[in-house]
Scaffold this active site. Sequence first.
Site, PDB file in Angstrom:
ATOM      1  N   TYR A  63     -17.141 -18.695 -19.271  1.00  0.00           N
ATOM      2  CA  TYR A  63     -17.032 -18.724 -20.806  1.00  0.00           C
ATOM      3  C   TYR A  63     -15.650 -19.193 -21.748  1.00  0.00           C
ATOM      4  O   TYR A  63     -14.799 -19.392 -20.958  1.00  0.00           O
ATOM      5  CB  TYR A  63     -16.084 -17.186 -20.223  1.00  0.00           C
ATOM      6  CG  TYR A  63     -17.568 -16.490 -19.841  1.00  0.00           C
ATOM      7  CD1 TYR A  63     -18.776 -15.926 -21.070  1.00  0.00           C
ATOM      8  CD2 TYR A  63     -17.514 -15.440 -19.615  1.00  0.00           C
ATOM      9  CE1 TYR A  63     -19.880 -15.990 -20.889  1.00  0.00           C
ATOM     10  CE2 TYR A  63     -18.728 -14.885 -18.237  1.00  0.00           C
ATOM     11  CZ  TYR A  63     -20.005 -14.655 -19.519  1.00  0.00           C
ATOM     12  OH  TYR A  63     -20.915 -13.506 -19.350  1.00  0.00           O
ATOM     13  N   LYS A 102      -4.952   6.400   4.124  1.00  0.00           N
ATOM     14  CA  LYS A 102      -5.327   6.240   2.555  1.00  0.00           C
ATOM     15  C   LYS A 102      -6.009   5.643   2.101  1.00  0.00           C
ATOM     16  O   LYS A 102      -5.743   4.500   2.437  1.00  0.00           O
ATOM     17  CB  LYS A 102      -4.513   7.130   1.815  1.00  0.00           C
ATOM     18  CG  LYS A 102      -3.019   5.988   1.573  1.00  0.00           C
ATOM     19  CD  LYS A 102      -2.096   6.305   0.860  1.00  0.00           C
ATOM     20  CE  LYS A 102      -1.117   4.874   0.613  1.00  0.00           C
ATOM     21  NZ  LYS A 102       0.362   5.566   0.416  1.00  0.00           N
TER      22      LYS A 102
HETATM   23  C1  LIG Z   1       0.569   4.493   1.738  1.00  0.00           C
HETATM   24  C2  LIG Z   1       2.076   5.062   2.551  1.00  0.00           C
HETATM   25  C3  LIG Z   1       2.343   4.661   3.661  1.00  0.00           C
HETATM   26  C4  LIG Z   1       2.081   3.596   3.806  1.00  0.00           C
HETATM   27  O1  LIG Z   1       2.909   2.743   3.382  1.00  0.00           O
HETATM   28  P1  LIG Z   1       2.171   0.902   3.842  1.00  0.00           P
HETATM   29  O2  LIG Z   1       3.703  -0.007   2.753  1.00  0.00           O
HETATM   30  O3  LIG Z   1       1.126   0.940   3.415  1.00  0.00           O
HETATM   31  O4  LIG Z   1       2.681   1.222   5.221  1.00  0.00           O
HETATM   32  C5  LIG Z   1       3.385   6.169   4.031  1.00  0.00           C
HETATM   33  N1  LIG Z   1       4.243   7.154   4.077  1.00  0.00           N
HETATM   34  C6  LIG Z   1       3.605   7.250   2.448  1.00  0.00           C
HETATM   35  C7  LIG Z   1       3.942   8.714   2.167  1.00  0.00           C
HETATM   36  C8  LIG Z   1       2.395   6.431   1.255  1.00  0.00           C
HETATM   37  O5  LIG Z   1       2.129   7.256   0.757  1.00  0.00           O
END
Ligand SMILES: *Cc1c(COP(=O)(O)O)cnc(C)c1O
Length: 330
Positions: free
Chosen positions: A216, A41
């Site tokens: 700045y 994702k």
């Molecule tokens: C983001 C997510 C993962 C992976 O999480 P990590 O901590 O990056 O391994 C797995 N399951 C769900 C439902 C997520 O939203």
Amino acid sequence: MPHNLPPDATGLITIDLDAVQANWRALAALVAPAACGAVVKADAYGLGAAPLLLAAGVAPVLSSLAEVEEWACEAFRVGRAVPAALQIDSGLNRLGLSAAEVKALAAKPEVLAALDLRLVMSHLACADDPSDPHNAKQRAAFNRRRAMLPPVPASLAASDGLMLGPPYHFDLVRPGYALYGGQAFRGGATPVSPVVTVQARILQIRTLKAGESVGYSATWVAKRPSRIAIVSAGYADGMARALSAASGKKGASVMVAGQRAPIVGRVSMDLITVDVTDVTGELRRGELVTLIGPELPIEAMGRAAGTIGYEVLTRLGPRFVRRHTGGGRI
Ligand SMILES: *Cc1c(COP(=O)(O)O)cnc(C)c1O
């Protein structure tokens, strides 16, 4: 200009796909006989999902009764069961069917029959901390709720949860961050290696007299004659302004010619300023300095910016050119 970057690029993000694969293999070995998935994702955590996504015919994760019913309609339309994974809530109270929704779904065999259900999953709230009692509570809730559903493979753990040990592995684990070299778990080292190198260019080297300030609000004043590298990445590229040095607070470090050097003064929109007075050797315009790499873990930048490595990774901006290396078949 060295490194073949377009002139308007902030710098370079190198993603070692061999390292991603090696990390996946290490995690898969750790959790066997459970299977190991790969979470992509947020465009593979900001690193580019396209070169990582091989799969076709992927099953969507349905996370509410409304989504289940919509997807079931699709099955009636095409005249066959449609592949799906189901997310149920076990205490995170984010996505996922509530206990009441699971019960309601269990009472609708015609909807369940429309799904080629491949996985029931849930997500942990506190898995980075092995001593947190939430973990065992969520695991129990997950088991109670999935017992109302058809007996399909189950999944509870992400990068941190898989480090809680076999009781949390079920049939499949779902690492994201760890695949990309992240250390999510606070109870020990996850057996993965760095994947990402983030680099930006030196645009200029300036010489300052003692007493002159940088940037700045003139927050940093040279105590001695100093050499400052002006580097082509700023908060518009995801280099948080909180990385700035201020009175009494050192800025985060970067690596210049293989040597650690502190950010001084305020991080600005497109630029950071780095004290390279103690860096030995000649520094040249166009040379790349390393912002994240094997000696500068993502977590270190997260801590320095008052956040977590996940946010650092996924905020690296589009002006970085992303280059994928390696990546034979697993
Ligand atoms: C983001 C997510 C993962 C992976 O999480 P990590 O901590 O990056 O391994 C797995 N399951 C769900 C439902 C997520 O939203």
